[in-house]
Design a protein around this motif. Structure first.
Motif, short mmCIF file in Angstrom:
data_model
loop_
_atom_site.label_atom_id
_atom_site.label_comp_id
_atom_site.label_asym_id
_atom_site.label_seq_id
_atom_site.Cartn_x
_atom_site.Cartn_y
_atom_site.Cartn_z
N ALA A 1 1.18 -1.13 0.17
CA ALA A 1 -0.15 -0.22 0.17
C ALA A 1 0.86 0.85 0.19
N TYR A 2 0.74 1.84 -0.66
CA TYR A 2 1.58 3.81 -0.88
C TYR A 2 0.65 4.44 -0.83
N LYS A 3 0.77 5.34 -0.27
CA LYS A 3 0.14 6.74 0.37
C LYS A 3 0.23 7.66 -0.42
N THR A 4 -0.98 7.99 -1.36
CA THR A 4 -0.46 8.97 -2.57
C THR A 4 -1.21 10.09 -2.19
N GLY A 5 -1.35 10.41 -1.22
CA GLY A 5 -1.63 11.80 -0.89
C GLY A 5 -2.04 11.46 0.51
N THR A 6 -2.56 12.71 1.36
CA THR A 6 -2.87 12.58 3.13
C THR A 6 -4.13 12.09 3.30
N TYR A 7 -4.49 11.80 2.22
CA TYR A 7 -6.59 11.06 2.73
C TYR A 7 -5.98 9.70 1.94
N SER A 8 -5.20 9.76 1.23
CA SER A 8 -5.77 8.98 -0.17
C SER A 8 -4.83 7.52 -0.38
N GLN A 9 -5.14 6.16 -1.34
CA GLN A 9 -3.93 5.50 -0.84
C GLN A 9 -4.04 4.51 -2.22
N VAL A 10 -2.87 3.59 -2.47
CA VAL A 10 -3.01 2.72 -3.70
C VAL A 10 -3.30 1.41 -3.72
N SER A 11 -3.16 0.49 -3.76
CA SER A 11 -2.86 -0.73 -3.35
C SER A 11 -2.67 -2.49 -4.16
N VAL A 12 -2.33 -3.24 -4.21
CA VAL A 12 -1.87 -3.91 -4.57
C VAL A 12 -1.74 -5.18 -3.65
N TYR B 1 -16.25 -42.09 -4.25
CA TYR B 1 -16.44 -43.10 -5.66
C TYR B 1 -14.79 -42.60 -6.37
N ASN B 2 -14.14 -41.39 -5.90
CA ASN B 2 -12.52 -40.80 -6.34
C ASN B 2 -11.71 -40.21 -5.65
N LYS B 3 -10.59 -41.14 -5.38
CA LYS B 3 -9.48 -41.24 -3.91
C LYS B 3 -9.32 -40.22 -4.03
N ASP B 4 -8.24 -40.50 -6.17
CA ASP B 4 -7.26 -39.25 -5.81
C ASP B 4 -7.19 -37.79 -6.33
N LEU B 5 -8.37 -37.52 -6.01
CA LEU B 5 -8.41 -35.50 -6.40
C LEU B 5 -7.29 -34.94 -4.77
N GLN B 6 -7.14 -33.94 -5.86
CA GLN B 6 -6.10 -33.04 -4.98
C GLN B 6 -6.83 -31.62 -4.92
N PHE B 7 -6.16 -30.66 -4.07
CA PHE B 7 -6.15 -29.47 -3.90
C PHE B 7 -7.20 -28.99 -5.33
N GLU B 8 -8.08 -27.93 -5.17
CA GLU B 8 -8.45 -27.00 -5.94
C GLU B 8 -7.68 -25.03 -5.38
N ASN B 9 -7.68 -25.05 -6.97
CA ASN B 9 -6.99 -23.78 -6.64
C ASN B 9 -7.38 -22.67 -6.76
N ALA B 10 -7.34 -21.52 -6.56
CA ALA B 10 -7.08 -20.18 -7.62
C ALA B 10 -5.95 -19.09 -6.92
N THR B 11 -5.80 -18.78 -8.59
CA THR B 11 -4.41 -17.42 -8.69
C THR B 11 -5.36 -15.47 -7.99
N HIS B 12 -4.87 -15.11 -7.34
CA HIS B 12 -5.68 -13.61 -6.75
C HIS B 12 -4.65 -12.58 -7.15
N ALA B 13 -5.35 -11.51 -7.77
CA ALA B 13 -3.89 -10.27 -8.13
C ALA B 13 -5.51 -9.13 -8.21
N VAL B 14 -4.75 -8.07 -6.72
CA VAL B 14 -5.91 -7.47 -6.85
C VAL B 14 -6.02 -5.78 -6.76
N LEU B 15 -5.92 -4.89 -7.04
CA LEU B 15 -5.45 -3.50 -7.56
C LEU B 15 -7.20 -2.46 -6.54
N ASN B 16 -6.15 -1.46 -6.27
CA ASN B 16 -6.87 -1.29 -5.04
C ASN B 16 -7.14 0.79 -4.89
N TYR B 17 -8.02 1.28 -4.67
CA TYR B 17 -7.35 3.14 -4.68
C TYR B 17 -8.73 3.94 -3.50
N GLN B 18 -8.27 4.25 -2.59
CA GLN B 18 -8.36 4.45 -1.39
C GLN B 18 -8.72 6.19 -1.05
#
Length: 402
Positions: free
Chosen positions: A139-150, A166-183
């Motif tokens: 998170a980076y403060k772009t001003g006194t009251y604002s910031q942008v984060s990734v 019936y299926n004993k060899d199933l592995q973990f399901e997975n997800a890759t997240h990427a988020v960009l935020n301004y506040q």
């Protein structure tokens, strides 16, 4: 029938509270009784969980957290209300031992740049293996009251336990997240915009014996072959605005989200927008505080665009949408005390306009009859009370003074 027991404990481990321990434990039990024609069926789930985190604080708001958690879950399927315990049917009872270790650090690189990095490792006896999930945020403060984060990272979950019968060899399901935020937060007003992309891999995919057959019943029992060849994505944007300044003793906020998602998983015939995803969601909330008597009055309007549903008469899979859903609700909370204990009396009216919303459609086997899935009642009224019995009393008049 269901039961939940939970407790938590935290304590400083030294005089200056540089080390703090936070812990919790819970037990849950759930029984579903079902009946299909003349056959009574049911399923139970029991889960015990424990978690402990040790947090070390450093100068400059830097900290380090080290923790562990463990779950033990037991699942049983039943017919005629008797558990299937004989040798021939013993595979209708499953257990999962799950454990995790994690470490996370909050730090400041400069006065304007802060970050968090973490690493989590998990084990599941059902998935028969380990995973390692790195995660980070800056998170980076772009001003006194604002910031942008990734932020970004890897997330895992164990497939639904019913697949393992019936299926004993199933592995973990997975997800890759990427988020960009301004506040931006200023003068009791908050504005936030967030964009995200999520990529799903190793999702469980079913292969029913009949080619081109799709069972839209969410309570179906998956009894065919399955593997981890499923995949998908979700991407979208969230907008949020809150104003606690304009109206005296009033608070209003708006939240809009757009989501575009497609997945090939479960018993889906092709990659499609999931039935639980709506493209557009809007919430408008207003809350007003009244000092005498101590009351809070709230009103909410919610809008949800139509979700996909399965029409066996349409050659395009999940191509049709349910009607849009509208809901206007109100809440009234009255704060008081009874014999020195904090008490809240509340009244809520859900869907006060009685809008006849439709959530889904079910079709007969031949596709000639369609039944709309609606709420149990178009309008719901709830009147209740909440009482906190404690030696450490916080009464409404104390809250008002603060």
């Amino acid at each position: 029938d269901n039961l939940l027991l939970t407790s938590s404990y935290q304590n400083a481990l030294d005089a200056k509270a540089k080390w703090v321990m936070k812990s919790g434990a819970s037990y849950s039990y759930n029984l579903d009784n079902l009946q299909v024609d003349a056959v009574k069926m049911g399923r139970t789930e029991q889960r015990s969980q424990a978690r402990a985190v040790f947090v070390r604080s450093f100068e400059g708001n830097n900290s380090l957290a080290i923790g562990t958690e463990g779950h033990f879950a037991k699942y049983d399927l039943m017919i005629d209300n008797s558990s299937l315990k004989d040798e021939k049917k013993s595979n209708f009872s499953k257990t999962d031992s799950y454990g995790a270790l994690f470490i996370e650090s909050d730090f400041y690189l400069t006065r304007k740049l802060a970050g968090r990095v973490g690493l989590r490792s998990e084990y599941s006896s059902l998935a028969s293996g380990f995973n390692v999930a790195p995660r980070f945020s800056l998170a980076y403060k772009t001003g006194t009251y604002s910031q942008v984060s990734v932020a970004g990272g890897k997330f895992y979950q164990t497939p639904d336990y019913q697949y393992y019968f019936y299926n004993k060899d199933l592995q973990f399901e997975n997800a890759t997240h990427a988020v960009l935020n301004y506040q931006l937060i200023r003068n009791k007003r908050t504005f936030r915009v967030e964009g995200y992309y999520k990529k799903y891999e190793n999702l469980v995919r079913e292969y029913p014996g009949q080619v081109g057959y799709f069972d839209a019943n969410p309570r179906r029992f998956p009894s065919g072959k399955a593997d981890n060849s499923g995949y998908g994505f979700a991407q979208g944007i969230d907008l949020f605005f809150r104003d606690s300044k304009t109206v005296n003793n009033g608070d209003i906020w708006f939240n809009y989200s757009y989501c575009d998602s497609k997945r090939l998983f479960g018993n889906y015939l092709t990659e499609a927008q999931p039935t639980f995803v709506s493209n557009h969601n809007l919430n408008v909330v207003y809350k007003h505080f009244i000092a005498k008597p101590m009351m809070t009055v709230s009103a909410t309007y919610s809008f949800t665009s139509g979700r996909p549903y399965y029409n066996p008469n349409n050659p395009r899979f999940l191509a049709e949408r349910t009607p849009n859903v509208h809901n206007t609700s109100i809440w009234v909370n009255y704060l008081t005390n009874i014999k020195g204990n904090f008490m809240v009396v509340y009244l809520s009216v859900d869907n006060i306009l009685g809008t006849p919303n439709i959530y889904n459609y079910n079709y007969s086997a031949d596709g000639k009859t369609r039944i709309a899935v609606r709420p149990a009642a178009n309008r719901t009224i709830l009147l209740g009370t909440y009482i906190t019995i404690s030696k450490k009393k916080v009464l409404p008049q104390d809250m008002q003074k603060n």
